[in-house]
Design a protein around this motif. Structure first.
Motif, PDB file in Angstrom:
ATOM      1  N   ASP A 125       0.776  -1.248  -0.032  1.00 14.44           N
ATOM      2  CA  ASP A 125      -0.023  -0.037  -0.033  1.00 14.44           C
ATOM      3  C   ASP A 125       0.836   1.331  -0.139  1.00 14.44           C
ATOM      4  O   ASP A 125       2.017   1.277   0.647  1.00 14.44           O
ATOM      5  N   GLY A 126       0.553   2.315  -0.618  1.00 17.62           N
ATOM      6  CA  GLY A 126       1.017   3.719  -0.623  1.00 17.62           C
ATOM      7  C   GLY A 126       1.579   4.207  -1.919  1.00 17.62           C
ATOM      8  O   GLY A 126       2.451   5.160  -1.896  1.00 17.62           O
TER       9      GLY A 126
ATOM     10  N   ARG B 123       0.170   7.841  -2.479  1.00 16.57           N
ATOM     11  CA  ARG B 123       0.776   8.629  -1.704  1.00 16.57           C
ATOM     12  C   ARG B 123       2.382   8.951  -1.838  1.00 16.57           C
ATOM     13  O   ARG B 123       2.695  10.343  -1.745  1.00 16.57           O
TER      14      ARG B 123
ATOM     15  N   ARG C 180     -11.810   1.975  -8.166  1.00 18.84           N
ATOM     16  CA  ARG C 180     -10.958   3.026  -8.726  1.00 18.84           C
ATOM     17  C   ARG C 180     -11.567   3.560  -9.939  1.00 18.84           C
ATOM     18  O   ARG C 180     -12.236   2.794 -10.742  1.00 18.84           O
TER      19      ARG C 180
END
Ligand code: IPE
Ligand code: IPE
Ligand code: MG
Length: 250
Positions: A30-31, A34, A81
């Motif tokens: 995850d990430g 970001r 998404r």
């Protein structure tokens, strides 16, 4: 090559997994978004860099002698998404499989898929089936990619299969035990899950391996997935080595 050179060329953390008593680790990668946002880059760049982290991590896991590494690549909820992001992710997956098949074969890596991947684009399904078959007899690390995977969906599919077996009289409903459910899951041929890692600081399972994680050790790191590497994996394994697993005993 001299003996000293051979030694210095040895991969870092070789054999770490068995030394830690660790057979099967899974990662919620995850990430990516970001990571890109922090650099004012489009999310796609984060996902692309995430694929590099997959390569690095798979190589490290193999060098560390891990039996099975399960990576959450696309969840059954990720269809929510935007369409262009979903299509970017599928494109990266297609490219990854095509580009890395030779390396898997050369390095004795077996590829396995969990999740309902058969609903993906037909060319992708064909490509996946081909590489799964070509690596089926490899005896090194099993790389398990979770694609269109959701633990609830996996349990629904297992329940349907068991109910159908019961309706055919092959199993008595009252006699169904945990082992029957285990055997119906996508992970039935894998070692039990020892360690579940999630990157990016989030501390939730997001519908990943709910059944299999019953007694897994959990490891959360703030590192964003594109920055994850062999040292990050070694740190997680070293943390695992300090845990005392009790399985309800004492
Ligand atoms: C993980 O990164 C990749 C997938 C879920 C496919 P994200 O895309 O979830 O990145 P964040 O969580 O938005 O940073
Ligand atoms: C979990 O990450 C799914 C994958 C890593 C493939 P998400 O980013 O989709 O999870 P949530 O939405 O933050 O729970
Ligand atoms: Mg996320």
């Amino acid at each position: 090559m001299s003996k000293a050179e051979a030694h210095s060329a040895a991969p870092a953390h070789a054999g770490l997994a068995p030394a830690c008593g660790l057979r099967h680790a899974a990662i919620i990668m995850d990430g990516n978004g970001r990571w890109a946002a922090r650099r004012n880059l489009p999310r796609f760049v984060g996902h692309k860099q995430g694929v590099e982290a997959v390569r690095t991590t798979v190589r490290a896991a193999r060098d560390m002698g891990l039996e099975a590494l399960t990576l959450y690549a696309f969840s059954s909820e990720n269809w929510k998404r935007p369409e262009d992001e979903v299509s970017d992710l599928m494109g990266l997956l297609r490219h990854f499989i095509r580009a890395d098949v030779d390396e898997f074969i050369a390095n004795n890596v077996r590829l396995k898929i969990i999740g309902n991947y058969r609903v993906l684009a037909p060319d992708l399904v064909e490509m996946i089936d081909d590489i799964v078959e070509r690596t089926a007899h490899n005896s090194g690390t099993t790389l398990v990619i979770a694609l269109n995977y959701g633990a609830q969906d996996e349990l629904v599919r297992a329940t349907r299969a068991l109910a159908a077996a019961a309706a055919r009289g092959e199993v008595n409903a009252d006699a169904i035990e945990a082992a029957h459910i285990d055997a119906m899951l996508d992970t039935s041929d894998l070692p039990p899950l020892d360690l579940l890692i999630r990157t990016s600081g989030e501390q939730r399972l997001s519908n990943f391996l709910l059944w299999q994680a019953a007694y897994a050790e959990l490891y959360f790191t703030d590192t964003l997935w594109p920055d994850f590497d062999g040292n990050s994996l070694a740190e997680a394994f070293q943390s695992y080595a300090t845990r005392e697993r009790r399985f309800g005993g004492r």
